[in-house]
Design a protein around this motif. Structure first.
Motif, PDB file in Angstrom:
ATOM      1  N   SER A  47       5.737   4.841  -6.915  1.00 49.59           N
ATOM      2  CA  SER A  47       6.963   5.521  -7.304  1.00 49.59           C
ATOM      3  C   SER A  47       7.719   6.089  -6.100  1.00 49.59           C
ATOM      4  O   SER A  47       7.158   6.299  -5.032  1.00 49.59           O
ATOM      5  CB  SER A  47       6.598   6.658  -8.252  1.00 49.59           C
ATOM      6  OG  SER A  47       7.666   7.541  -8.427  1.00 49.59           O
ATOM      7  N   VAL A  48       8.983   6.371  -6.309  1.00 54.60           N
ATOM      8  CA  VAL A  48       9.812   7.022  -5.289  1.00 54.60           C
ATOM      9  C   VAL A  48       9.247   8.397  -4.952  1.00 54.60           C
ATOM     10  O   VAL A  48       9.422   8.895  -3.839  1.00 54.60           O
ATOM     11  CB  VAL A  48      11.271   7.129  -5.797  1.00 54.60           C
ATOM     12  CG1 VAL A  48      12.127   7.919  -4.831  1.00 54.60           C
ATOM     13  CG2 VAL A  48      11.845   5.763  -6.014  1.00 54.60           C
ATOM     14  N   LYS A  49       8.515   9.004  -5.885  1.00 54.13           N
ATOM     15  CA  LYS A  49       7.910  10.317  -5.648  1.00 54.13           C
ATOM     16  C   LYS A  49       6.875  10.271  -4.527  1.00 54.13           C
ATOM     17  O   LYS A  49       6.558  11.297  -3.941  1.00 54.13           O
ATOM     18  CB  LYS A  49       7.229  10.830  -6.915  1.00 54.13           C
ATOM     19  CG  LYS A  49       8.179  11.111  -8.044  1.00 54.13           C
ATOM     20  CD  LYS A  49       7.406  11.523  -9.274  1.00 54.13           C
ATOM     21  CE  LYS A  49       8.330  11.706 -10.457  1.00 54.13           C
ATOM     22  NZ  LYS A  49       7.577  12.039 -11.678  1.00 54.13           N
ATOM     23  N   VAL A  50       6.345   9.084  -4.238  1.00 53.87           N
ATOM     24  CA  VAL A  50       5.332   8.950  -3.187  1.00 53.87           C
ATOM     25  C   VAL A  50       5.944   9.174  -1.815  1.00 53.87           C
ATOM     26  O   VAL A  50       5.306   9.724  -0.927  1.00 53.87           O
ATOM     27  CB  VAL A  50       4.638   7.574  -3.283  1.00 53.87           C
ATOM     28  CG1 VAL A  50       3.713   7.329  -2.114  1.00 53.87           C
ATOM     29  CG2 VAL A  50       3.877   7.465  -4.592  1.00 53.87           C
ATOM     30  N   ARG A  56       6.080   4.108   0.979  1.00 48.76           N
ATOM     31  CA  ARG A  56       5.716   3.350  -0.225  1.00 48.76           C
ATOM     32  C   ARG A  56       5.165   1.979   0.139  1.00 48.76           C
ATOM     33  O   ARG A  56       4.171   1.534  -0.433  1.00 48.76           O
ATOM     34  CB  ARG A  56       6.921   3.199  -1.149  1.00 48.76           C
ATOM     35  CG  ARG A  56       7.367   4.497  -1.781  1.00 48.76           C
ATOM     36  CD  ARG A  56       8.333   4.275  -2.918  1.00 48.76           C
ATOM     37  NE  ARG A  56       9.454   3.415  -2.613  1.00 48.76           N
ATOM     38  CZ  ARG A  56      10.628   3.812  -2.131  1.00 48.76           C
ATOM     39  NH1 ARG A  56      10.817   5.093  -1.866  1.00 48.76           N
ATOM     40  NH2 ARG A  56      11.599   2.959  -1.923  1.00 48.76           N
ATOM     41  N   ASN A  57       5.798   1.304   1.095  1.00 47.04           N
ATOM     42  CA  ASN A  57       5.317  -0.020   1.494  1.00 47.04           C
ATOM     43  C   ASN A  57       3.957   0.058   2.174  1.00 47.04           C
ATOM     44  O   ASN A  57       3.115  -0.825   1.995  1.00 47.04           O
ATOM     45  CB  ASN A  57       6.330  -0.712   2.401  1.00 47.04           C
ATOM     46  CG  ASN A  57       7.517  -1.220   1.616  1.00 47.04           C
ATOM     47  OD1 ASN A  57       7.368  -1.641   0.468  1.00 47.04           O
ATOM     48  ND2 ASN A  57       8.688  -1.195   2.224  1.00 47.04           N
ATOM     49  N   ARG A  61       0.756  -1.914   0.792  1.00 49.89           N
ATOM     50  CA  ARG A  61      -0.033  -2.830   1.625  1.00 49.89           C
ATOM     51  C   ARG A  61      -1.510  -2.441   1.626  1.00 49.89           C
ATOM     52  O   ARG A  61      -2.386  -3.309   1.549  1.00 49.89           O
ATOM     53  CB  ARG A  61       0.487  -2.829   3.062  1.00 49.89           C
ATOM     54  CG  ARG A  61       1.730  -3.647   3.266  1.00 49.89           C
ATOM     55  CD  ARG A  61       2.036  -3.853   4.739  1.00 49.89           C
ATOM     56  NE  ARG A  61       2.022  -2.623   5.521  1.00 49.89           N
ATOM     57  CZ  ARG A  61       3.087  -1.860   5.759  1.00 49.89           C
ATOM     58  NH1 ARG A  61       4.266  -2.194   5.266  1.00 49.89           N
ATOM     59  NH2 ARG A  61       2.982  -0.773   6.493  1.00 49.89           N
ATOM     60  N   ARG A  62      -1.779  -1.157   1.715  1.00 49.67           N
ATOM     61  CA  ARG A  62      -3.170  -0.695   1.697  1.00 49.67           C
ATOM     62  C   ARG A  62      -3.850  -1.036   0.377  1.00 49.67           C
ATOM     63  O   ARG A  62      -4.982  -1.522   0.352  1.00 49.67           O
ATOM     64  CB  ARG A  62      -3.243   0.811   1.930  1.00 49.67           C
ATOM     65  CG  ARG A  62      -2.979   1.202   3.350  1.00 49.67           C
ATOM     66  CD  ARG A  62      -3.024   2.698   3.508  1.00 49.67           C
ATOM     67  NE  ARG A  62      -2.930   3.061   4.921  1.00 49.67           N
ATOM     68  CZ  ARG A  62      -3.014   4.291   5.349  1.00 49.67           C
ATOM     69  NH1 ARG A  62      -3.175   5.297   4.508  1.00 49.67           N
ATOM     70  NH2 ARG A  62      -2.933   4.544   6.642  1.00 49.67           N
ATOM     71  N   ALA A  84      -0.097   4.221  -7.714  1.00 47.04           N
ATOM     72  CA  ALA A  84      -0.364   5.196  -6.650  1.00 47.04           C
ATOM     73  C   ALA A  84       0.227   6.541  -7.041  1.00 47.04           C
ATOM     74  O   ALA A  84       1.385   6.630  -7.444  1.00 47.04           O
ATOM     75  CB  ALA A  84       0.239   4.718  -5.339  1.00 47.04           C
ATOM     76  N   ARG A  85      -0.567   7.584  -6.922  1.00 39.11           N
ATOM     77  CA  ARG A  85      -0.076   8.932  -7.144  1.00 39.11           C
ATOM     78  C   ARG A  85       0.500   9.465  -5.836  1.00 39.11           C
ATOM     79  O   ARG A  85       0.282   8.896  -4.768  1.00 39.11           O
ATOM     80  CB  ARG A  85      -1.230   9.814  -7.608  1.00 39.11           C
ATOM     81  CG  ARG A  85      -1.894   9.319  -8.896  1.00 39.11           C
ATOM     82  CD  ARG A  85      -1.582  10.272  -9.993  1.00 39.11           C
ATOM     83  NE  ARG A  85      -1.949   9.789 -11.295  1.00 39.11           N
ATOM     84  CZ  ARG A  85      -2.873  10.356 -12.058  1.00 39.11           C
ATOM     85  NH1 ARG A  85      -3.556  11.391 -11.608  1.00 39.11           N
ATOM     86  NH2 ARG A  85      -3.093   9.897 -13.256  1.00 39.11           N
TER      87      ARG A  85
END
Length: 116
Positions: A47-50, A56-57, A61-62, A84-85
Motif C-alpha cells: 500500500s501507499v501507506k508503506v 514500496r518497490n 522485491r524483497r 505488506a504492512r
C-alpha cells in the motif's frame, strides 16, 4: 519464479480476499486459497501507506525473493496474496523472512510441514 504465475486482475484479488484463509502478524498478512491448478499463483500488495515508490518497490522485491527461495517447498495448487504492512518498510530482510515462514507454517503451506 519458475513454478508460479502472477495474480493481476482486481477480481482475482477480491475473490481471494473473500474466499481464502488468512493469517497475519506485525509485518505481513497472507491470504491463501487452494485451487486445482498445477502451479501456484502469487499476488503482492504494498500500500501507499508503506512509503514512497522506492520504498514500496524495495519491499515488493524483497517479498518476491523470499517467496522465490521457498517456492520449491511450497504446496502446489495455491493462490497466494502477500500483503505488506507499514512496518515492513523498516524491517530487516531477515525479519521479513521469519514473518513469512511463520505465516506459511500457520497456514500449512510448506509441503514438508516446516521451514528451514
Amino acid at each position: 519464479m519458475k513454478f508460479t504465475e502472477t495474480l493481476n486482475k482486481n477480481y482475482e484479488f477480491r475473490r481471494l480476499y473473500a474466499k481464502g484463509k488468512s493469517s497475519a502478524n506485525g509485518l505481513l498478512a497472507v491470504y491463501v486459497r487452494r485451487t486445482r491448478r498445477q502451479g501456484n499463483r502469487l499476488g503482492l500488495t504494498v500500500s501507499v501507506k508503506v512509503g514512497n515508490a522506492v520504498t514500496r518497490n524495495r519491499v515488493r522485491r524483497r517479498l518476491r525473493e523470499i517467496y522465490r527461495l521457498r517456492e520449491e517447498r511450497m504446496r502446489t495448487g495455491l493462490e497466494l496474496i502477500i500483503v505488506a504492512r507499514s512496518r515492513a518498510a523498516t524491517a530487516a530482510y531477515r525479519d521479513l523472512e521469519r514473518a513469512f515462514d511463520d505465516l506459511c507454517r500457520r497456514l500449512d503451506l510448506y509441503s514438508d510441514g516446516a521451514a528451514q
